[in-house]
Design an enzyme around this catalytic site. Structure first.
Site, PDB file in Angstrom:
ATOM      1  N   GLY A  67       0.859  -1.190   0.000  1.00  0.00           N
ATOM      2  CA  GLY A  67       0.000   0.000   0.000  1.00  0.00           C
ATOM      3  C   GLY A  67       0.893   1.237   0.000  1.00  0.00           C
TER       4      GLY A  67
ATOM      5  N   TYR B  25      -8.370   2.561  -2.341  1.00  0.00           N
ATOM      6  CA  TYR B  25      -9.774   2.987  -2.302  1.00  0.00           C
ATOM      7  C   TYR B  25      -9.975   4.324  -1.608  1.00  0.00           C
ATOM      8  CZ  TYR B  25     -10.441  -1.656  -4.048  1.00  0.00           C
ATOM      9  OH  TYR B  25     -10.363  -2.766  -4.847  1.00  0.00           O
ATOM     10  N   ALA B  26      -8.875   4.943  -1.143  1.00  0.00           N
ATOM     11  CA  ALA B  26      -9.022   6.231  -0.449  1.00  0.00           C
ATOM     12  C   ALA B  26      -9.667   7.232  -1.392  1.00  0.00           C
ATOM     13  CB  ALA B  26      -7.662   6.718   0.023  1.00  0.00           C
TER      14      ALA B  26
ATOM     15  N   GLU C 203     -13.154  18.146   5.687  1.00  0.00           N
ATOM     16  CA  GLU C 203     -13.847  16.967   6.214  1.00  0.00           C
ATOM     17  C   GLU C 203     -14.085  17.158   7.706  1.00  0.00           C
ATOM     18  OE1 GLU C 203     -12.526  13.443   3.156  1.00  0.00           O
ATOM     19  OE2 GLU C 203     -11.185  13.823   4.823  1.00  0.00           O
TER      20      GLU C 203
ATOM     21  N   HIS D  57     -16.848   4.218   9.752  1.00  0.00           N
ATOM     22  CA  HIS D  57     -17.148   5.374   8.897  1.00  0.00           C
ATOM     23  C   HIS D  57     -18.665   5.527   8.862  1.00  0.00           C
ATOM     24  CE1 HIS D  57     -17.276   8.121   5.549  1.00  0.00           C
ATOM     25  NE2 HIS D  57     -15.959   8.181   5.530  1.00  0.00           N
TER      26      HIS D  57
ATOM     27  N   ARG E  66     -16.126  11.614  13.284  1.00  0.00           N
ATOM     28  CA  ARG E  66     -16.812  10.403  12.815  1.00  0.00           C
ATOM     29  C   ARG E  66     -17.485   9.577  13.885  1.00  0.00           C
ATOM     30  NH1 ARG E  66     -12.562   8.296   8.408  1.00  0.00           N
ATOM     31  NH2 ARG E  66     -12.958  10.073   7.086  1.00  0.00           N
TER      32      ARG E  66
ATOM     33  N   HIS F 280     -14.061   0.805   9.315  1.00  0.00           N
ATOM     34  CA  HIS F 280     -13.302   1.527   8.287  1.00  0.00           C
ATOM     35  C   HIS F 280     -11.806   1.550   8.553  1.00  0.00           C
ATOM     36  CE1 HIS F 280     -12.706   4.572   5.219  1.00  0.00           C
ATOM     37  NE2 HIS F 280     -12.203   5.431   6.101  1.00  0.00           N
TER      38      HIS F 280
ATOM     39  N   ARG G 283      -9.288   8.764  14.857  1.00  0.00           N
ATOM     40  CA  ARG G 283      -8.486   9.372  13.784  1.00  0.00           C
ATOM     41  C   ARG G 283      -9.250  10.511  13.104  1.00  0.00           C
ATOM     42  NH1 ARG G 283      -8.066   8.432   7.983  1.00  0.00           N
ATOM     43  NH2 ARG G 283      -9.805   6.987   8.207  1.00  0.00           N
TER      44      ARG G 283
ATOM     45  N   SER H 235      -4.626   9.448   7.687  1.00  0.00           N
ATOM     46  CA  SER H 235      -3.909   8.162   7.656  1.00  0.00           C
ATOM     47  C   SER H 235      -2.987   8.031   6.457  1.00  0.00           C
ATOM     48  CB  SER H 235      -4.867   6.986   7.736  1.00  0.00           C
ATOM     49  OG  SER H 235      -5.854   7.127   6.787  1.00  0.00           O
ATOM     50  N   LEU H 236      -3.375   8.559   5.304  1.00  0.00           N
ATOM     51  CA  LEU H 236      -2.422   8.541   4.187  1.00  0.00           C
ATOM     52  C   LEU H 236      -1.199   9.366   4.584  1.00  0.00           C
ATOM     53  CD1 LEU H 236      -4.825   9.010   1.126  1.00  0.00           C
ATOM     54  CD2 LEU H 236      -3.585   6.935   1.754  1.00  0.00           C
TER      55      LEU H 236
HETATM   56  P1  FAD Z   1      -2.860  -0.801   2.758  1.00  0.00           P
HETATM   57  O1  FAD Z   1      -2.992   0.261   1.770  1.00  0.00           O
HETATM   58  O2  FAD Z   1      -4.085  -1.493   3.185  1.00  0.00           O
HETATM   59  O3  FAD Z   1      -1.829  -1.872   2.191  1.00  0.00           O
HETATM   60  C1  FAD Z   1      -1.627  -3.089   2.840  1.00  0.00           C
HETATM   61  C2  FAD Z   1      -0.833  -3.990   1.916  1.00  0.00           C
HETATM   62  O4  FAD Z   1      -0.381  -5.130   2.619  1.00  0.00           O
HETATM   63  C3  FAD Z   1      -1.627  -4.527   0.740  1.00  0.00           C
HETATM   64  O5  FAD Z   1      -0.769  -4.508  -0.370  1.00  0.00           O
HETATM   65  C4  FAD Z   1      -1.929  -5.961   1.149  1.00  0.00           C
HETATM   66  O6  FAD Z   1      -2.148  -6.840   0.080  1.00  0.00           O
HETATM   67  C5  FAD Z   1      -0.651  -6.285   1.874  1.00  0.00           C
HETATM   68  N1  FAD Z   1      -0.722  -7.403   2.815  1.00  0.00           N
HETATM   69  C6  FAD Z   1      -1.551  -7.555   3.871  1.00  0.00           C
HETATM   70  N2  FAD Z   1      -1.268  -8.707   4.518  1.00  0.00           N
HETATM   71  C7  FAD Z   1      -0.248  -9.286   3.852  1.00  0.00           C
HETATM   72  C8  FAD Z   1       0.483 -10.492   4.025  1.00  0.00           C
HETATM   73  N3  FAD Z   1       0.204 -11.366   4.996  1.00  0.00           N
HETATM   74  N4  FAD Z   1       1.479 -10.782   3.151  1.00  0.00           N
HETATM   75  C9  FAD Z   1       1.760  -9.949   2.128  1.00  0.00           C
HETATM   76  N5  FAD Z   1       1.094  -8.789   1.909  1.00  0.00           N
HETATM   77  C10 FAD Z   1       0.115  -8.464   2.772  1.00  0.00           C
HETATM   78  N6  FAD Z   1      -7.271   7.606   4.528  1.00  0.00           N
HETATM   79  C11 FAD Z   1      -6.985   8.898   4.252  1.00  0.00           C
HETATM   80  O7  FAD Z   1      -6.043   9.461   4.820  1.00  0.00           O
HETATM   81  N7  FAD Z   1      -7.739   9.572   3.338  1.00  0.00           N
HETATM   82  C12 FAD Z   1      -8.785   9.013   2.689  1.00  0.00           C
HETATM   83  O8  FAD Z   1      -9.417   9.653   1.858  1.00  0.00           O
HETATM   84  C13 FAD Z   1      -9.114   7.674   2.985  1.00  0.00           C
HETATM   85  N8  FAD Z   1     -10.161   7.072   2.375  1.00  0.00           N
HETATM   86  C14 FAD Z   1     -10.376   5.727   2.588  1.00  0.00           C
HETATM   87  C15 FAD Z   1     -11.380   5.095   1.874  1.00  0.00           C
HETATM   88  C16 FAD Z   1     -11.564   3.719   2.013  1.00  0.00           C
HETATM   89  C17 FAD Z   1     -12.657   3.031   1.250  1.00  0.00           C
HETATM   90  C18 FAD Z   1     -10.726   2.993   2.890  1.00  0.00           C
HETATM   91  C19 FAD Z   1     -10.913   1.518   3.056  1.00  0.00           C
HETATM   92  C20 FAD Z   1      -9.749   3.625   3.629  1.00  0.00           C
HETATM   93  C21 FAD Z   1      -9.566   5.004   3.478  1.00  0.00           C
HETATM   94  N9  FAD Z   1      -8.562   5.679   4.182  1.00  0.00           N
HETATM   95  C22 FAD Z   1      -8.304   6.990   3.910  1.00  0.00           C
HETATM   96  C23 FAD Z   1      -7.635   4.937   5.038  1.00  0.00           C
HETATM   97  C24 FAD Z   1      -6.337   4.697   4.267  1.00  0.00           C
HETATM   98  O9  FAD Z   1      -6.635   4.390   2.937  1.00  0.00           O
HETATM   99  C25 FAD Z   1      -5.542   3.559   4.840  1.00  0.00           C
HETATM  100  O10 FAD Z   1      -5.424   3.667   6.225  1.00  0.00           O
HETATM  101  C26 FAD Z   1      -4.120   3.577   4.272  1.00  0.00           C
HETATM  102  O11 FAD Z   1      -4.192   3.630   2.880  1.00  0.00           O
HETATM  103  C27 FAD Z   1      -3.393   2.350   4.729  1.00  0.00           C
HETATM  104  O12 FAD Z   1      -2.219   2.231   3.971  1.00  0.00           O
HETATM  105  P2  FAD Z   1      -1.235   1.032   4.280  1.00  0.00           P
HETATM  106  O13 FAD Z   1      -0.158   1.118   3.267  1.00  0.00           O
HETATM  107  O14 FAD Z   1      -0.883   1.048   5.702  1.00  0.00           O
HETATM  108  O15 FAD Z   1      -2.125  -0.284   4.068  1.00  0.00           O
HETATM  109  C1  SIN Z   2     -13.516   9.647   3.215  1.00  0.00           C
HETATM  110  O1  SIN Z   2     -13.271  10.030   2.075  1.00  0.00           O
HETATM  111  O2  SIN Z   2     -14.565   9.874   3.810  1.00  0.00           O
HETATM  112  C2  SIN Z   2     -12.489   8.823   3.921  1.00  0.00           C
HETATM  113  C3  SIN Z   2     -11.471   9.696   4.476  1.00  0.00           C
HETATM  114  C4  SIN Z   2     -10.684   8.957   5.505  1.00  0.00           C
HETATM  115  O3  SIN Z   2     -10.977   7.825   5.851  1.00  0.00           O
HETATM  116  O4  SIN Z   2      -9.746   9.572   6.015  1.00  0.00           O
END
Ligand code: FAD
Ligand code: SIN
Length: 538
Positions: free
Chosen positions: A13, A44-45, A115, A246, A292, A353, A388, A393-394
């Site tokens: 991610g 999906y963010a 937001e 959420h 939230r 969420h 949060r 989180s991004l």
């Molecule tokens: P992720 O992006 O979830 O990546 C995790 C990775 O680990 C994936 O590639 C997965 O396949 C891999 N993985 C998991 N387990 C294993 C394993 N055992 N072995 C190998 N690979 C594995 N945050 C914001 O700040 N702004 C937003 O607008 C926002 N909108 C969101 C909308 C949605 C629908 C969602 C679900 C979340 C949103 N968030 C938002 C939250 C934010 O997207 C996430 O918290 C953040 O992207 C997490 O990033 P990450 O890299 O930590 O994890």
């Molecule tokens: C959203 O777009 O409502 C999600 C934003 C977030 O989870 O930070």
């Protein structure tokens, strides 16, 4: 055994890819990911990434908003680091090619969303598919980098530590444990082979655990693997009771995960009941833009009070042009389902969420176990506290992944190469002839977590959930060692660990704070301001 790498990154991610790209300046990276590289919560963010950007905003404002949302549990130094370094990290994202949306009336200036809980407009976004755009740019940069090897359809099963070695070699356990790499299930081979991946340092970037609940905005990958792997080797885990629901996930029988971004409420969206009346003004002076937890609980209360299945988000004040320009992704998805937000309010419900808790880290992403780092949603850095703030989180993912990469590079020359590691021991495992056990148990966990450990909790329901999880855990443990590993079985075992951690933390917190709300202790008790820390004694 795979060739030893400098840094083994688990997850692709935003956090994993940002770490990889930065650590690749001086080290060799192997990045494993369990499905396609672009599939993650990050992708999906929608809303965007928060950072102080406009001249009428200030770092202090962002710090204050984050602390207020966090309800007394944020670590101030984590908040200050994130807010201070945020604008530079956003500039870095732009530099690698991320295209954020600019203002229609002033193409030199980035458009900023607002937001819930933010006192100022400070959310940079790429229309309403921000995650997809950042992931596109990062993935292209990682693939082009000669120091990064990306292995897709490779799932981490367990971390390998010195303690693990000492058990296998029947020697005394080390005084301080050290992570030496991980066992990785190669899902491209049939049946999946478990490979040994040694590394000088290992980085968990595995994201969240929304799949532990029946209703979630998260995709299939979000099964809390990193939290569970870290827990099993005795790393410190904190604040798992703070699960963010959420307020507005689309309610539709053909689409269970689709988020209706908070940015819509930032553009004036109103929550209404089936008769068209509003309820947020009576709940909080910030109305639809309250944090939230408050909005999700208010919706939950209306669903229970009226026995209805959803409430509605009314966006009918926007013109078709405005909707198409600002929210093309949401607009297209709704229309594909026969819904039109220009003419009709959109049916919505709260859904799991985001995990505010996770593997506890220092300000550089280091965990309590040597040579193990955690970045992104898998971690608990202290930024979010008990709740949060939207779009933080991004930001956390890039700020902490950057810090972790800097630390790893500084230490690289002093990190010893890992010793030879033992192959995975399959014991007498045979092919499973009862896959239904996995799907049935998975459904059961998600359902009792939703009903007993959801938005509003009671001590009795939590106790009930803990009893259920103990039974399920025993069953899965037996099953785990009897049958050959599959991706589903690995994830189920992790999900059980994560569910147990959430319940245990929730039982320990005998007050309501931020995202944790219990009818038995409905008030916040400031004598209890501290993290809920779980540590497994091995
Ligand atoms: P992720 O992006 O979830 O990546 C995790 C990775 O680990 C994936 O590639 C997965 O396949 C891999 N993985 C998991 N387990 C294993 C394993 N055992 N072995 C190998 N690979 C594995 N945050 C914001 O700040 N702004 C937003 O607008 C926002 N909108 C969101 C909308 C949605 C629908 C969602 C679900 C979340 C949103 N968030 C938002 C939250 C934010 O997207 C996430 O918290 C953040 O992207 C997490 O990033 P990450 O890299 O930590 O994890
Ligand atoms: C959203 O777009 O409502 C999600 C934003 C977030 O989870 O930070």
């Amino acid at each position: 055994m795979a060739e030893a790498t400098d840094f083994l990154v688990i997850g692709s991610g935003v956090a994993g890819m940002w770490f990889a790209l930065n650590a690749a300046r001086g080290g060799r990276i192997t990045m494993v990911t369990k499905t396609e590289p672009q599939e993650s919560n990050s992708r999906y963010a929608q809303g965007g990434i928060a950072a102080v950007w406009s001249e009428d905003d200030a770092l202090d404002n962002h710090v204050r908003d984050t602390l207020v949302a966090g309800a007394g549990l944020c670590r101030r130094d984590a908040v200050e680091q994130t807010v201070r370094e945020g604008p530079d990290r956003v500039r870095d994202l732009i530099e690698i090619g991320t295209q954020f949306t600019r203002r229609a009336d002033d193409p030199e200036t980035y458009d900023l969303h607002q937001e819930g809980g933010h006192s100022h407009r400070r959310i940079l976004h790429a229309a309403d598919f921000t995650g997809q755009e950042i992931v596109r740019a990062l993935h292209a940069a990682c693939v082009a980098h000669p120091n990064i090897t990306l292995l897709q359809h490779h799932m981490a099963v367990d971390l390998i530590t010195e303690r693990h070695l000492s058990r296998r070699q029947q020697t005394l356990p080390p005084a301080e444990d050290v992570v030496l790499g991980a066992y990785i299930l190669d899902l491209t081979s049939e049946p999946g082979a478990v490979e040994v991946h040694p590394a000088k340092a290992t980085v968990l970037a595995t994201g969240g655990a929304g799949k532990v609940y029946n209703f979630t905005t998260n995709p299939e990958i979000a099964t809390g693997d990193g939290m569970a792997m870290a827990w099993r080797i005795g790393a410190r885990i904190a604040n798992m009771e703070f699960v963010q629901f959420h307020p507005t996930c689309l309610y539709h029988d053909k689409e269970h995960h689709f988020l209706i971004s908070e940015a819509l409420r930032g553009e004036g969206g109103k929550l209404v009941l089936p008769d068209g009346s509003r309820f947020m003004p009576e709940v909080d002076p910030r109305e639809e833009l309250a944090p939230r937890d408050i909005v999700a609980r208010a919706i939950d209360a209306q669903l229970k009070r009226l026995g209805i299945e959803c409430v509605y988000l009314d966006m009918t004040h926007l013109s078709r042009d405005e909707v198409a320009h600002k929210f093309p992704n949401i607009d297209a998805r709704l229309r594909s389902l026969g819904l039109d937000m220009v003419t009709d309010p959109v049916p919505v419900v709260p859904a799991a969420h985001y995990m505010c808790g996770g593997v506890q880290t220092r300000l550089n992403g280091e965990t309590s176990v040597r040579n193990l780092f955690a970045v992104g949603e898998v971690s608990c850095t202290g930024l979010h506290g008990a709740n949060r703030l939207a779009s933080n989180s991004l930001l956390e993912a890039v700020v902490f992944a950057h810090k972790a990469a800097d630390t790893c590079l500084e230490r690289l020359s002093s990190l010893p190469p890992p010793p030879p590691l033992p192959e995975w021991d399959p014991g007498s495992a045979v092919d499973s002839d009862e896959l239904v056990v996995i799907s049935q148990t998975w459904k059961e966990i998600r359902s009792f977590m939703w009903n007993y450990v959801g938005i509003v909790r009671t001590h009795r329901r939590l106790e009930r959930a803990l009893n259920r999880i103990r039974l399920v855990k025993d069953e899965i443990n037996d099953y785990y060692w009897d049958f050959k590993l599959t991706g589903d079985l690995v994830e189920l075992r992790n999900l059980v660990n994560v569910a147990e951690m959430i319940i245990k933390c929730a039982l320990r917190r005998r007050e309501s704070r931020g995202l944790h709300y219990t009818l038995d202790f409905p008030e916040t008790d400031d004598r209890l301001i501290s993290d809920t820390v779980l540590e497994r004694w091995l």
